[in-house]
Design an enzyme around this catalytic site. Sequence first.
Site, PDB file in Angstrom:
ATOM      1  N   ALA A 198       0.859  -1.190   0.000  1.00 22.43           N
ATOM      2  CA  ALA A 198       0.000   0.000   0.000  1.00 22.43           C
ATOM      3  C   ALA A 198       0.893   1.238   0.000  1.00 22.43           C
ATOM      4  O   ALA A 198       2.092   1.151   0.280  1.00 22.43           O
ATOM      5  CB  ALA A 198      -0.881   0.012   1.240  1.00 22.43           C
ATOM      6  N   TYR A 199       0.279   2.370  -0.333  1.00 26.06           N
ATOM      7  CA  TYR A 199       0.964   3.665  -0.178  1.00 26.06           C
ATOM      8  C   TYR A 199       0.427   4.227   1.130  1.00 26.06           C
ATOM      9  O   TYR A 199      -0.715   4.687   1.194  1.00 26.06           O
ATOM     10  CB  TYR A 199       0.624   4.553  -1.369  1.00 26.06           C
TER      11      TYR A 199
ATOM     12  N   TYR B 257      -5.577   9.571   1.335  1.00 23.47           N
ATOM     13  CA  TYR B 257      -5.251   8.193   1.747  1.00 23.47           C
ATOM     14  C   TYR B 257      -6.541   7.410   2.004  1.00 23.47           C
ATOM     15  O   TYR B 257      -6.739   6.318   1.458  1.00 23.47           O
ATOM     16  CB  TYR B 257      -4.369   8.212   3.000  1.00 23.47           C
TER      17      TYR B 257
HETATM   18  N1  LIG Z   1       0.242   1.221   9.562  1.00 20.89           N
HETATM   19  C1  LIG Z   1      -0.945   1.457  10.060  1.00 20.89           C
HETATM   20  O1  LIG Z   1      -1.108   2.064  11.116  1.00 20.89           O
HETATM   21  C2  LIG Z   1      -2.165   0.950   9.316  1.00 20.89           C
HETATM   22  C3  LIG Z   1      -3.427   1.232   9.860  1.00 20.89           C
HETATM   23  C4  LIG Z   1      -4.557   0.770   9.202  1.00 20.89           C
HETATM   24  C5  LIG Z   1      -4.440   0.043   8.035  1.00 20.89           C
HETATM   25  N2  LIG Z   1      -3.207  -0.207   7.509  1.00 20.89           N
HETATM   26  C6  LIG Z   1      -3.138  -0.962   6.257  1.00 20.89           C
HETATM   27  O2  LIG Z   1      -2.392  -2.150   6.492  1.00 20.89           O
HETATM   28  C7  LIG Z   1      -1.660  -2.501   5.320  1.00 20.89           C
HETATM   29  C8  LIG Z   1      -0.182  -2.669   5.660  1.00 20.89           C
HETATM   30  O3  LIG Z   1       0.309  -1.458   6.221  1.00 20.89           O
HETATM   31  P1  LIG Z   1       1.830  -1.306   6.694  1.00 20.89           P
HETATM   32  O4  LIG Z   1       1.842  -0.261   7.742  1.00 20.89           O
HETATM   33  O5  LIG Z   1       2.419  -2.639   6.928  1.00 20.89           O
HETATM   34  O6  LIG Z   1       2.450  -0.670   5.389  1.00 20.89           O
HETATM   35  P2  LIG Z   1       3.995  -0.347   5.058  1.00 20.89           P
HETATM   36  O7  LIG Z   1       4.869  -0.729   6.189  1.00 20.89           O
HETATM   37  O8  LIG Z   1       4.034   1.049   4.545  1.00 20.89           O
HETATM   38  O9  LIG Z   1       4.259  -1.353   3.867  1.00 20.89           O
HETATM   39  C9  LIG Z   1       3.661  -1.189   2.610  1.00 20.89           C
HETATM   40  C10 LIG Z   1       4.637  -1.759   1.606  1.00 20.89           C
HETATM   41  O10 LIG Z   1       4.051  -1.721   0.289  1.00 20.89           O
HETATM   42  C11 LIG Z   1       5.105  -1.454  -0.613  1.00 20.89           C
HETATM   43  N3  LIG Z   1       4.589  -0.974  -1.892  1.00 20.89           N
HETATM   44  C12 LIG Z   1       4.231   0.285  -2.235  1.00 20.89           C
HETATM   45  N4  LIG Z   1       3.815   0.302  -3.523  1.00 20.89           N
HETATM   46  C13 LIG Z   1       3.901  -0.967  -3.990  1.00 20.89           C
HETATM   47  C14 LIG Z   1       3.620  -1.574  -5.235  1.00 20.89           C
HETATM   48  N5  LIG Z   1       3.163  -0.871  -6.274  1.00 20.89           N
HETATM   49  N6  LIG Z   1       3.826  -2.905  -5.381  1.00 20.89           N
HETATM   50  C15 LIG Z   1       4.313  -3.640  -4.344  1.00 20.89           C
HETATM   51  N7  LIG Z   1       4.608  -3.117  -3.135  1.00 20.89           N
HETATM   52  C16 LIG Z   1       4.397  -1.792  -2.953  1.00 20.89           C
HETATM   53  C17 LIG Z   1       5.914  -0.405   0.123  1.00 20.89           C
HETATM   54  O11 LIG Z   1       7.183  -0.282  -0.443  1.00 20.89           O
HETATM   55  P3  LIG Z   1       7.972   1.147  -0.316  1.00 20.89           P
HETATM   56  O12 LIG Z   1       8.174   1.352   1.126  1.00 20.89           O
HETATM   57  O13 LIG Z   1       9.190   0.868  -1.091  1.00 20.89           O
HETATM   58  O14 LIG Z   1       7.068   2.151  -0.939  1.00 20.89           O
HETATM   59  C18 LIG Z   1       5.954  -0.985   1.520  1.00 20.89           C
HETATM   60  O15 LIG Z   1       7.025  -1.892   1.661  1.00 20.89           O
HETATM   61  C19 LIG Z   1      -1.948  -1.412   4.307  1.00 20.89           C
HETATM   62  O16 LIG Z   1      -2.998  -1.830   3.479  1.00 20.89           O
HETATM   63  C20 LIG Z   1      -2.402  -0.240   5.150  1.00 20.89           C
HETATM   64  O17 LIG Z   1      -3.261   0.620   4.433  1.00 20.89           O
HETATM   65  C21 LIG Z   1      -2.065   0.226   8.127  1.00 20.89           C
END
Ligand SMILES: NC(=O)c1ccc[n+]([C@@H]2O[C@H](COP(=O)([O-])OP(=O)(O)OC[C@H]3O[C@@H](n4cnc5c(N)ncnc54)[C@H](OP(=O)(O)O)[C@@H]3O)[C@@H](O)[C@H]2O)c1
Length: 278
Positions: free
Chosen positions: A51-52, A116
């Site tokens: 995700a972004y 977002y």
């Molecule tokens: N973190 C939170 O507090 C939170 C809360 C609610 C929901 N979520 C959801 O939970 C999920 C995981 O979140 P997270 O915090 O683990 O996210 P994260 O740590 O930001 O990891 C997302 C990963 O996706 C990669 N990515 C971006 N564009 C891509 C593409 N086109 N193809 C393949 N990979 C790509 C990113 O790479 P780069 O870093 O290189 O861009 C990053 O490694 C997401 O759907 C997010 O919306 C997160």
Amino acid sequence: MLAKEFVSECRNRKDYTIIAPEEEECDITDISSIRNAVNSINPQVLINCAAYTDVDACEANHEKAFEINGEALKNLMQVCKENDILLVHFSTDFVFDGKKESPYTEEDKPSPLSIYGASKLLGEQYLLNSDTRFFLIRTSWMYGNGGNNFVKAVINKTFNQSEIRIVDDQIGNPTWVKDIVDTSLRLLGTEEYGIYNYSNEGDCSWYEFACEIIKILQNSKNKFRNTKVIPIKSAQLKRAAKRPAYSALSKCKIEAAIGIKTPHWKESLERFLIGGNR
Ligand SMILES: NC(=O)c1ccc[n+]([C@@H]2O[C@H](COP(=O)([O-])OP(=O)(O)OC[C@H]3O[C@@H](n4cnc5c(N)ncnc54)[C@H](OP(=O)(O)O)[C@@H]3O)[C@@H](O)[C@H]2O)c1
């Protein structure tokens, strides 16, 4: 953060084999890249953690946000359908506007305040209107070992600041990523497909969350710095993206589906900070 936790959890369990391609091997905005990865791995389940997630940067990069968080779902759905793969996808409490005063259920109407949130909602809508087999899990305020997160940021700040300022007018559910992974794995052992909320139990503000992090560390390590936490208002931070003032999630549906009791956020935070999980 979430992907790393899935990998480390599944590698500890005999009943799962997990393969996590790097972004160069599987770009979710490119359907042929997903097809290549799927053809070489031949999975039964595709867990999309990509995700972004930079909420403020999304405001200045609409196109990128909608491409990765929204349009890419069409690619994932298409490839999963072609290969009869179960798709697991994650969304966010930021699809809500925060005007409610009780936890958001799966029936509540989303109304995002940020790019977002809107881009994640687009991904949800594609999935909800599809005939793909899917689990869509909305979660919130995630922390854990991988990636940048609030818990790490608070701990890092205490190293060089005697006081930190944290907002007290946003209320939500802090959630340990390990609990999300454990619960997701239980859910995907069922055939109760659809949308679910999952976060740790109990509401708090970011200010209360920061105070609890410091309190737990001070109780466990006598030398942990006595950093003062000062409550401030969101408006003082002048961030690009608006956040919901209230975004707690109801867990009734997921608890009934898999018969779990959701851990309280303070209990999970303590297990993460001092239980040898950090
Ligand atoms: N973190 C939170 O507090 C939170 C809360 C609610 C929901 N979520 C959801 O939970 C999920 C995981 O979140 P997270 O915090 O683990 O996210 P994260 O740590 O930001 O990891 C997302 C990963 O996706 C990669 N990515 C971006 N564009 C891509 C593409 N086109 N193809 C393949 N990979 C790509 C990113 O790479 P780069 O870093 O290189 O861009 C990053 O490694 C997401 O759907 C997010 O919306 C997160």
